[in-house]
Design an enzyme around this catalytic site. Structure first.
Site, PDB file in Angstrom:
ATOM      1  N   HIS A 152      -2.455 -17.860 -40.011  1.00 32.83           N
ATOM      2  CA  HIS A 152      -1.903 -19.003 -40.735  1.00 32.83           C
ATOM      3  C   HIS A 152      -0.610 -18.616 -41.449  1.00 32.83           C
ATOM      4  CE1 HIS A 152      -2.137 -22.740 -43.164  1.00 32.83           C
ATOM      5  NE2 HIS A 152      -1.651 -21.973 -44.137  1.00 32.83           N
ATOM      6  N   GLU A 153      -0.610 -17.460 -42.126  1.00 34.72           N
ATOM      7  CA  GLU A 153       0.577 -17.049 -42.878  1.00 34.72           C
ATOM      8  C   GLU A 153       1.716 -16.642 -41.951  1.00 34.72           C
ATOM      9  OE1 GLU A 153       0.768 -17.732 -45.865  1.00 34.72           O
ATOM     10  OE2 GLU A 153      -1.343 -18.093 -46.286  1.00 34.72           O
TER      11      GLU A 153
END
Length: 272
Positions: A136-137
């Site tokens: 996600h990051e």
């Protein structure tokens, strides 16, 4: 030409000519601030955060963060090369740091700078959970969400200025407009824009974790644990920068099979 017309034309022209492309979606993105300006500042700010934090540089957990981070980054570069963007990350400087802090958080800065707080590790629970967060990051960094947020903020400020000019010199009207515009643009534009980025990062991240060899089913399980950790609370979705926990869990479950199919294109058919 009146000042109002000048600023209106300038604002529209800036939006039209200042666009990039998200390679994962193929859609145009706001890029008023070029990466040539953003990345040096991002790297400097990231280093400053590390200097002011208790960074864990040795041990099993720090090694895991780096291991997972580089596996996800390598998966992204494989995907980009396969899909016609071999040089997309040439100015990125991947770095994955573990910070000793109780915050349940992880974040990304433009150019591939990622930080994890130890407070999120118990909820991640296992390496696949860390990979779901990392995917996600990394996706935020790859999709230039930081650049888009800066650009949107500039447009919001410029649009407010155009509206103020249109109203004229009536201070009471200007104050009413400023209040209405601030609330309306925040609830109607900026917050939905941020939630869109979060959903986009989920969609990209779950594919990257699968290509890296991590079970994409763990992404929804991670957010189930996040929901339980928060007590199921939080503001209504329309007041939040993030989608609700339930929305994320549902979306991630619906994305799991597609992520596995994407991984299979890279020869990955079993997951850890």
């Amino acid at each position: 030409m009146t000042k109002f017309k000048f600023y209106t034309i300038f604002l529209i022209s800036a939006i039209l000519v200042s666009c990039g492309t998200n390679p994962f979606t193929g859609k145009s993105t706001l890029a008023l601030v070029p990466n040539s300006q953003i990345l040096p500042t991002s790297f400097q700010q990231y280093n400053q955060v590390l200097e002011e934090s208790d960074v864990i540089k040795e041990g099993e957990q720090a090694q895991m963060i780096e291991r997972v981070g580089y596996k996800i980054a390598n998966a992204s570069e494989r995907w980009l090369a396969k899909n016609g963007y071999p040089d997309y990350t040439e100015n990125y400087k991947w770095e994955f740091s573990l910070i000793n802090d109780d915050q349940v958080n992880a974040w990304a800065m433009p150019g591939g700078k990622i930080a994890f707080y130890t407070g999120i590790l118990p909820i991640a629970e296992n390496e696949a959970g860390v990979a779901a967060i990392m995917g996600h990051e990394v996706a935020h960094a790859l999709a230039n969400h930081g650049q888009q947020r800066m650009s949107a903020a500039q447009i919001q400020q410029a649009a407010g200025a155009v509206g103020t000019i249109a109203i004229g010199d009536d201070q009471q009207s200007q104050q009413l407009f400023a209040t209405a515009f601030g609330l309306g643009s925040q609830l109607g534009v900026m917050l939905p824009f941020s939630r869109k980025h979060e959903t986009e990062a989920d969609e990209i991240g779950i594919k990257l974790m699968a290509i890296a060899g991590y079970n994409p089913e763990e992404a929804a399980e991670l957010w189930q644990r996040m929901k339980e950790n928060s007590g199921g609370g939080g503001p209504p979705q329309f007041l939040s920068t993030h989608p609700s926990n339930d929305s994320r869990i549902q979306n991630l479950r619906s994305m799991t099979e597609e992520a596995k199919k994407e991984a299979a294109k890279f020869g990955v058919t079993s997951f850890e």
